[in-house]
Design a protein around this motif. Sequence first.
Motif, PDB file in Angstrom:
ATOM      1  N   ARG A  89       0.108   6.722  -6.042  1.00 56.49           N
ATOM      2  CA  ARG A  89       0.802   5.735  -5.453  1.00 56.49           C
ATOM      3  C   ARG A  89       1.756   4.977  -6.471  1.00 56.49           C
ATOM      4  O   ARG A  89       2.911   4.656  -6.260  1.00 56.49           O
ATOM      5  CB  ARG A  89       0.009   4.709  -4.658  1.00 56.49           C
ATOM      6  N   ALA A  90       1.170   4.664  -7.534  1.00 56.85           N
ATOM      7  CA  ALA A  90       1.828   4.072  -8.722  1.00 56.85           C
ATOM      8  C   ALA A  90       3.119   5.157  -9.200  1.00 56.85           C
ATOM      9  O   ALA A  90       4.059   4.596  -9.373  1.00 56.85           O
ATOM     10  CB  ALA A  90       0.891   3.802  -9.932  1.00 56.85           C
TER      11      ALA A  90
ATOM     12  N   SER B 287      10.466   1.808  -4.386  1.00 54.82           N
ATOM     13  CA  SER B 287      11.183   1.843  -3.283  1.00 54.82           C
ATOM     14  C   SER B 287      10.503   1.180  -2.231  1.00 54.82           C
ATOM     15  O   SER B 287       9.512   1.045  -1.813  1.00 54.82           O
ATOM     16  CB  SER B 287      11.162   3.311  -2.756  1.00 54.82           C
ATOM     17  N   SER B 288      11.547   0.063  -1.701  1.00 57.52           N
ATOM     18  CA  SER B 288      10.928  -0.756  -0.572  1.00 57.52           C
ATOM     19  C   SER B 288      10.483  -0.023   0.722  1.00 57.52           C
ATOM     20  O   SER B 288       9.850  -0.252   1.150  1.00 57.52           O
ATOM     21  CB  SER B 288      12.027  -1.895  -0.326  1.00 57.52           C
ATOM     22  N   PRO B 289      11.551   1.090   1.015  1.00 59.17           N
ATOM     23  CA  PRO B 289      11.113   1.663   2.280  1.00 59.17           C
ATOM     24  C   PRO B 289       9.595   2.316   2.189  1.00 59.17           C
ATOM     25  O   PRO B 289       8.998   2.219   3.266  1.00 59.17           O
ATOM     26  CB  PRO B 289      12.267   2.819   2.402  1.00 59.17           C
ATOM     27  N   LEU B 290       9.194   2.718   1.019  1.00 60.33           N
ATOM     28  CA  LEU B 290       7.837   3.185   0.952  1.00 60.33           C
ATOM     29  C   LEU B 290       6.760   1.934   1.405  1.00 60.33           C
ATOM     30  O   LEU B 290       5.766   2.323   1.749  1.00 60.33           O
ATOM     31  CB  LEU B 290       7.522   3.717  -0.456  1.00 60.33           C
ATOM     32  N   LEU B 291       7.237   0.946   0.847  1.00 59.76           N
ATOM     33  CA  LEU B 291       6.388  -0.200   0.844  1.00 59.76           C
ATOM     34  C   LEU B 291       6.011  -0.331   2.504  1.00 59.76           C
ATOM     35  O   LEU B 291       5.140  -0.876   3.127  1.00 59.76           O
ATOM     36  CB  LEU B 291       6.690  -1.451   0.231  1.00 59.76           C
ATOM     37  N   PHE B 292       7.361  -0.573   2.999  1.00 56.05           N
ATOM     38  CA  PHE B 292       7.179  -0.641   4.603  1.00 56.05           C
ATOM     39  C   PHE B 292       6.557   0.262   5.444  1.00 56.05           C
ATOM     40  O   PHE B 292       5.815  -0.112   6.203  1.00 56.05           O
ATOM     41  CB  PHE B 292       8.745  -0.939   5.076  1.00 56.05           C
ATOM     42  N   GLU B 293       6.819   1.597   4.982  1.00 55.77           N
ATOM     43  CA  GLU B 293       6.183   2.500   5.680  1.00 55.77           C
ATOM     44  C   GLU B 293       4.851   2.393   5.767  1.00 55.77           C
ATOM     45  O   GLU B 293       3.881   2.638   6.872  1.00 55.77           O
ATOM     46  CB  GLU B 293       6.345   3.990   5.111  1.00 55.77           C
ATOM     47  N   ALA B 294       4.221   2.020   4.514  1.00 53.67           N
ATOM     48  CA  ALA B 294       2.513   1.948   4.322  1.00 53.67           C
ATOM     49  C   ALA B 294       2.140   0.516   4.868  1.00 53.67           C
ATOM     50  O   ALA B 294       0.842   0.304   4.895  1.00 53.67           O
ATOM     51  CB  ALA B 294       2.143   2.166   3.038  1.00 53.67           C
ATOM     52  N   ALA B 295       2.811  -0.350   5.196  1.00 51.72           N
ATOM     53  CA  ALA B 295       2.512  -1.491   5.355  1.00 51.72           C
ATOM     54  C   ALA B 295       1.476  -1.572   6.477  1.00 51.72           C
ATOM     55  O   ALA B 295       1.658  -0.925   7.418  1.00 51.72           O
ATOM     56  CB  ALA B 295       3.487  -2.639   5.506  1.00 51.72           C
TER      57      ALA B 295
ATOM     58  N   VAL C 182       0.774  -6.760   6.248  1.00 53.79           N
ATOM     59  CA  VAL C 182       0.571  -7.054   4.805  1.00 53.79           C
ATOM     60  C   VAL C 182       0.762  -5.714   4.087  1.00 53.79           C
ATOM     61  O   VAL C 182       0.854  -4.812   4.921  1.00 53.79           O
ATOM     62  CB  VAL C 182      -0.790  -7.557   4.313  1.00 53.79           C
ATOM     63  N   LEU C 183       0.805  -5.739   2.788  1.00 48.06           N
ATOM     64  CA  LEU C 183       1.423  -4.404   1.930  1.00 48.06           C
ATOM     65  C   LEU C 183      -0.206  -3.572   2.076  1.00 48.06           C
ATOM     66  O   LEU C 183      -1.339  -4.000   2.299  1.00 48.06           O
ATOM     67  CB  LEU C 183       1.507  -4.820   0.483  1.00 48.06           C
ATOM     68  N   ALA C 184      -0.109  -2.350   1.799  1.00 48.27           N
ATOM     69  CA  ALA C 184      -1.193  -1.404   1.922  1.00 48.27           C
ATOM     70  C   ALA C 184      -1.817  -1.880   0.515  1.00 48.27           C
ATOM     71  O   ALA C 184      -1.382  -2.305  -0.033  1.00 48.27           O
ATOM     72  CB  ALA C 184      -0.762  -0.063   1.835  1.00 48.27           C
ATOM     73  N   PRO C 185      -3.321  -1.598   0.569  1.00 50.89           N
ATOM     74  CA  PRO C 185      -4.162  -2.002  -0.443  1.00 50.89           C
ATOM     75  C   PRO C 185      -3.607  -1.625  -1.678  1.00 50.89           C
ATOM     76  O   PRO C 185      -3.211  -2.495  -2.552  1.00 50.89           O
ATOM     77  CB  PRO C 185      -5.390  -1.221  -0.142  1.00 50.89           C
ATOM     78  N   ALA C 186      -3.229  -0.425  -2.060  1.00 49.34           N
ATOM     79  CA  ALA C 186      -2.773  -0.134  -3.351  1.00 49.34           C
ATOM     80  C   ALA C 186      -1.390  -0.776  -3.873  1.00 49.34           C
ATOM     81  O   ALA C 186      -1.155  -1.140  -5.086  1.00 49.34           O
ATOM     82  CB  ALA C 186      -2.566   1.511  -3.373  1.00 49.34           C
ATOM     83  N   ASP C 187      -0.564  -0.841  -2.882  1.00 49.12           N
ATOM     84  CA  ASP C 187       0.781  -1.534  -2.958  1.00 49.12           C
ATOM     85  C   ASP C 187       0.749  -3.054  -3.330  1.00 49.12           C
ATOM     86  O   ASP C 187       1.305  -3.738  -4.243  1.00 49.12           O
ATOM     87  CB  ASP C 187       1.608  -1.348  -1.806  1.00 49.12           C
ATOM     88  N   MET C 188      -0.457  -3.704  -2.638  1.00 47.17           N
ATOM     89  CA  MET C 188      -0.758  -5.012  -2.740  1.00 47.17           C
ATOM     90  C   MET C 188      -1.290  -5.277  -4.397  1.00 47.17           C
ATOM     91  O   MET C 188      -0.877  -6.212  -5.103  1.00 47.17           O
ATOM     92  CB  MET C 188      -1.872  -5.478  -2.066  1.00 47.17           C
TER      93      MET C 188
END
Lengths: 311, 373
Positions: free
Chosen positions: B266-267, B197-205, B215-221
């Motif tokens: 997170r995964a 989900s892209s919205p999850l990525l934006f929330e944590a950025a 930038v992406l959050a560490p786990a997302d990166m």
Amino acid sequence: VTAALPIRIGELSSAQFRRRLQGTGLGIRVGPFDVCLTAKVRGFDEPLRQLYRGYPLLEPGQAFSCHLALRNVWRLRPRPGRYVRFAVDGVVPHEDLPSEQALAVFEWSLNLVIALRMHCFLMLHSAVLERNGRALALPAAPGSGKTTLCAALAQRGWRLLSDEFGLLRPGTTSFLPVPRPMPLKNESIQVMQAFAPGIELGPIIPKTRKGTVAHVRPSDDSVCRQQELAPVRWLVFPEWRAGAALSFHEVPRAEGFMRLATNAFNYEVLGAAGFTTVRDVVESSRSFLLTYSNLDEAVMELTALADGDDG
Amino acid sequence: MTADIVLGATSIRRIVVEALRDPYAMPALPPAQLDLTLRLLRRARLLGRLAWQLRGAGLLDTQPPVVADQLRGALALAESRARSALWELDRLAWALDDLAETSLVLMKGCAYVLAGMPNAGGRSFADVDLLVPEAELPGVEQRLRQRGWADKKLTPYDDLYYRRWAHELPPLTHVERDVEVDLHHGILMRTARLKPSSPLLFEAARSLPDSRYKVLAPADMVLHSIVHLFHGGEMDDALRELVDIDDLLRIFAATEPGFWAGFWPRAEALDLERPAFYGLRYSSRLLGTPVPATLLAASLVAAPATPLLRVMDWLVPRALFPQHPDAPSHRAEFARLLLYIRSHWVKMPPLMLARHLGYKLYVRLGSAQPDAM
């Protein structure tokens, strides 16, 4: 203890030369580059051996600047026949070309590898020669007669550093030699044979993408002294124009700077170091524009400049 | 061919791993092995990274001139690419200055550079990768087109591929420059079976200090890097991508409290368990990443069936590591081909995949393309 003199390529017999070329690789020191070459290409070995006979031979097993390989392949397109394929460290960077052009392909490909890889140097697109301990750079675009003028000067007592690359370590103003066989194109071949009847040429290679090509062997002196740097003194921007009267005049350094910076292979790659190096080169030298049609006149003019400049 | 060194795939892997793990031992290598190491790392686009490490340790100038020059050259090139990318980011920020509310999340190389991460040193990279909320993508694209960016002439098929199925727009390049800008709205193709989900990525950025970009959050990166490797199909860059994953895991393990504990949840939240499993497995197995044993064990729930896992265990190391430049291996080529097909298999339904590969094959047969150098 004295260092042993390097063994020259020409000291290998034809058979030894071929064995290296087709086996573990022929190591050649070309200026600051240690090149390892393998080649299994018809008709390539002997012309190569003649043109490179004065160069130091390197033993396999050391770290090289690049590993180049040429081999014959059969292809149906663009036209059925025997082609030569060039690879650098296992990668094929350009199209296969007709096998008869192998020598020209090798020279161009080595230029390509230098231009794409060797960003440890500021690489000006320039011929460089030395006289009286000072360097003359002839920066010019392809097709401006740079190689012909360079070959002519090299026949008249100038030491060849390069017909293609003005190499400088960033932050310095002395050119590193990288003497190589000089590719004359089309009419230049006859012009040079008339200019210097004894000139030693490699085979005439017709129908390349730049027309007919023949390589001038660099003098033994220029190859023996290929580790000897030369401080820059003259920047001459040459233009050959049919029928033009000789025109030679000094221009402001600012103009020299613009012409030099826009003529480098990797000015942008080096960033600030590129700028300061070009600036220092221009400040340590005089800039000139040269337009000519007669090779003798141009050579005399430049030689007179070198012999009369007490700066 | 380098004298006396005819090496199998295992020795090649060992040489590469040693150079990555202990770059400072390089000067002591026997010359022929040093030579091969340089060639392999160049092939894997990791020479700039090695040069950066050696320069930092003051070891660059102690190398033989031919070696030092190669390393300096690779480093100068990597640094110039980074400079070009940073300038492109500056220009993008200028071009998008009236879209202040739009999130612009940097990914991959640009993110590492702008976030000042240690793995950015000497890292080679080509493009600017930006993640933008899908709803705002048309506005961003329009703005960039008004301000001098344009796409290359695409075939109708390629344009359709990007716009209908891909997670990014056709690459844009400014007419005066040559840095490619990839505008993404997600990290996986729309057609992929996994749906992060892209919205999850934006929330944590995370915001960067004094920067327009996030930038992406560490786990997302890390997860994005993993997805890029296992779904991207860019096999020439595969080892470098695994090195990215290894670097990021080591950096975040040391700097982010609770990083390991939060990684697997997170995964799961991003629907990326299978790729996460592969990423942890091969990063730890091939590059020795210190992944906690508990996490490795937990990730096994996402492992594929045993026969498939065996196949992956055979394919991945063969495909990832560069081949001996003078003795390319058919096995490695085969492994690369299979992983390339797999990367498509997991991101497209079968019929679409058949059509896509058929089209690519048709194009390839039509023109004999030389390799990139």
